[in-house]
Enzyme design. Sequence first.
Site, PDB file in Angstrom:
ATOM      1  N   ASP A   1       0.972  -1.000   0.053  1.00 43.41           N
ATOM      2  CA  ASP A   1       0.094   0.040  -0.179  1.00 43.41           C
ATOM      3  C   ASP A   1       0.704   1.382  -0.003  1.00 43.41           C
ATOM      4  O   ASP A   1       1.897   1.177   0.651  1.00 43.41           O
ATOM      5  CB  ASP A   1      -0.741   0.012   1.406  1.00 43.41           C
ATOM      6  CG  ASP A   1      -1.663   1.333   1.403  1.00 43.41           C
ATOM      7  OD1 ASP A   1      -2.811   1.610   0.615  1.00 43.41           O
ATOM      8  OD2 ASP A   1      -1.623   1.935   2.124  1.00 43.41           O
TER       9      ASP A   1
ATOM     10  N   GLU B   1       1.774  -0.474  -5.169  1.00 45.17           N
ATOM     11  CA  GLU B   1       0.813   0.691  -5.462  1.00 45.17           C
ATOM     12  C   GLU B   1       1.673   2.078  -5.408  1.00 45.17           C
ATOM     13  O   GLU B   1       2.075   2.409  -4.706  1.00 45.17           O
ATOM     14  CB  GLU B   1      -0.196   0.939  -4.188  1.00 45.17           C
ATOM     15  CG  GLU B   1      -1.240   1.805  -4.639  1.00 45.17           C
ATOM     16  CD  GLU B   1      -2.243   2.036  -3.287  1.00 45.17           C
ATOM     17  OE1 GLU B   1      -3.351   2.304  -3.720  1.00 45.17           O
ATOM     18  OE2 GLU B   1      -1.836   2.077  -2.309  1.00 45.17           O
TER      19      GLU B   1
END
Length: 698
Positions: A343, A380
């Site tokens: 993330d 990401e």
Amino acid sequence: MPSDPNRPGVTLTREGTHFTVFSRHATHVDLCLYAPSDPSRETARIRMTRGESDLWQAFVPKARAGQLYGYRAHGPWMPGSALRYNPNKLLLDPYALAIVGKPDGSTGMLGTGGTTHFPGAFDNGAEALKSAVVDTYYNWRKDAPPRIPWQDTVLYELHVKGFTQNHPDVPKKLRGTYAGLAHPAVTSYLKKLGVTSLQLLPVHQHLDDQFLLEKGLTNYWGYNTIGFFAPHNEYASNADPTVQVREFKDMVKGLHAAGLEVILDVVYNHTAEGDERGPTLLFRGLDDRMYYRHTFDEHGSNYINITGCGNAVDSATPPTLRLILDSLRYWVTEMHVDGFRFDLAVTVARDHHDNYDANSQFLAAVAQDPVLSQVKLIAEPWDIFRMDSYQVGGFPEPWRELNGKYRDSVRRFWAGDEGSTAEFAKRICGSQDVFGWNQRPALSTINFLTSHDGFTLLDLVSYASKHNEANGEDNRDGDNANHSVSCGVEGPTQDPRVLNLRARLRRSLLATLMTSVGVPFINAGDERGRTQKGNNNAYCQDNELSWIDWSQCDEEMLDFTRRIIALRKSMANLRRTQFFSGQTDPATGIADVTWLEGDASLLCHEEWHDPKRSFFGALLDGQPPVLLLFNRGDLPQTFELPGTNATVWSLIFDTSLVTGFLPPDSRLIEGSVSFQIKASSIACLRLKRGPALANAHC
């Protein structure tokens, strides 16, 4: 296992347990023991000894698995210098393998007295979360990680709780748990669907935000980590910490036995402690300056908030970098997971100057690590609030990246945006313009249309605008740039024309995904027609809005999804490992890709950039060659099929059809004839015999 004073965390021995924790700026650290039968009762407090590398140690004879503990760190209260020591706050072990309890967000967790920035005087030891000593023994015998090559990978993102919470064939006591996810009813469904790798939303222990609790909501997605080694205890079917860890291992072993990889969505970019107004749980109380990124000026220190969550973990300092790497290796070597999705990976990849650097401490460490460099690594590739926050295409090998440009370009094309065709063609070819400039392979791109963060596939073609009122933020949250369409009616409808168009667009979007160069990624439930009623930010919806509804299913969409995944697996030219080059294959006489106009002539440069262009053909070389015809327009288009009178094409699928697929060779098209491709559709034809291309020219 022998006691190692230079190894952070807990080491169990025959004689007792060795505890080690890092803090550079503390003056004293206390180890506090709590009764497993009564976590509110402190049974002992032991002053720890500072050793080398700022590691504090204590050995407790006869301490066994199940022992609950925490730390109290003493030191200066100097927020302006990023030092926030408060011995009134019981702290978690950053290396805790299991965590007990669930704090209620009360002010007893806060480390300050509000705007005065004075240490909170309330001692929260009784109510605080506790770390737990865990017996790590587990019999992994016969575990066989699938080790699926990237070109054969089909990622499937799901939430551990939400996927089985309403599953009728999973026993009630196992629904929403690790054990439930590995239940045969679940693995059978996933295998039949055809996906290969499960990407689990965060399973690290996380915390619910206080502002959500006050609204009767929770942090359902789990991007609010407080334990980098501990599986989230609410997803376990048993309250015993050691049993919880074993249940997670059982899940991994069971999924491996079904041939499924386990990819963890991990959050190393921030923690649930937030900014200076947030709770004091671990890093802030142990060593705020070493664990978090700060700015320092004449006014003092401030947290650098490049995550939108109040703080950013400083992966460039040696102790924090070590913790992240130790955590990752633990999940691979001890928990047997197959990879990670990071993330806001740009935050983790920032250097000690807080700049993104493809050679940063973290990325360099992973690249040379003999364990981590061999597992699946997905970035990401962005964070927020910085000029260098968007880094799609900027990560080094062996990383793969979620391709936000693919998502947006493919959505725009099928939404009918003018001038989107040339960009669309780049994305379905593997985004060579994004990844090829620094010799990254074609499989660097993780192609996705939807994910947990945004509309479901059904909502993408059912809502022109987001509808997030249930989140309690007056619909201000969530992305406004969705490139979605309503097909004429906002939300649910019984109009058959609208429903047919939505179904056709979903098939076309999914067919695009499965015929694109790169690694396909599916959001769980899209194959069943799952809706979130237009909510594109359901992070706080731990209820039926987010859970998979197993009582409802679009059977036609489910069947199409299974078939299109199977088609991708069966055809090597749909699983390319190289970018297209335009080179002609001597064996077939055609190029690896040939772009075609409707009259079977070559589609040339100026035609690509015609803003009105809505259709084209792509002839892919292979054994056998395949012809893809795309029409995003509102009207049918006629294509003259390439070849000669001796050419025979077999129609494989046509997304304008309700079923999508036809029985093998049930529709053969002989000779160089015209084929009508309906509006908002893709058709795929396989060369049956004869030449595939004859004298095509601009």
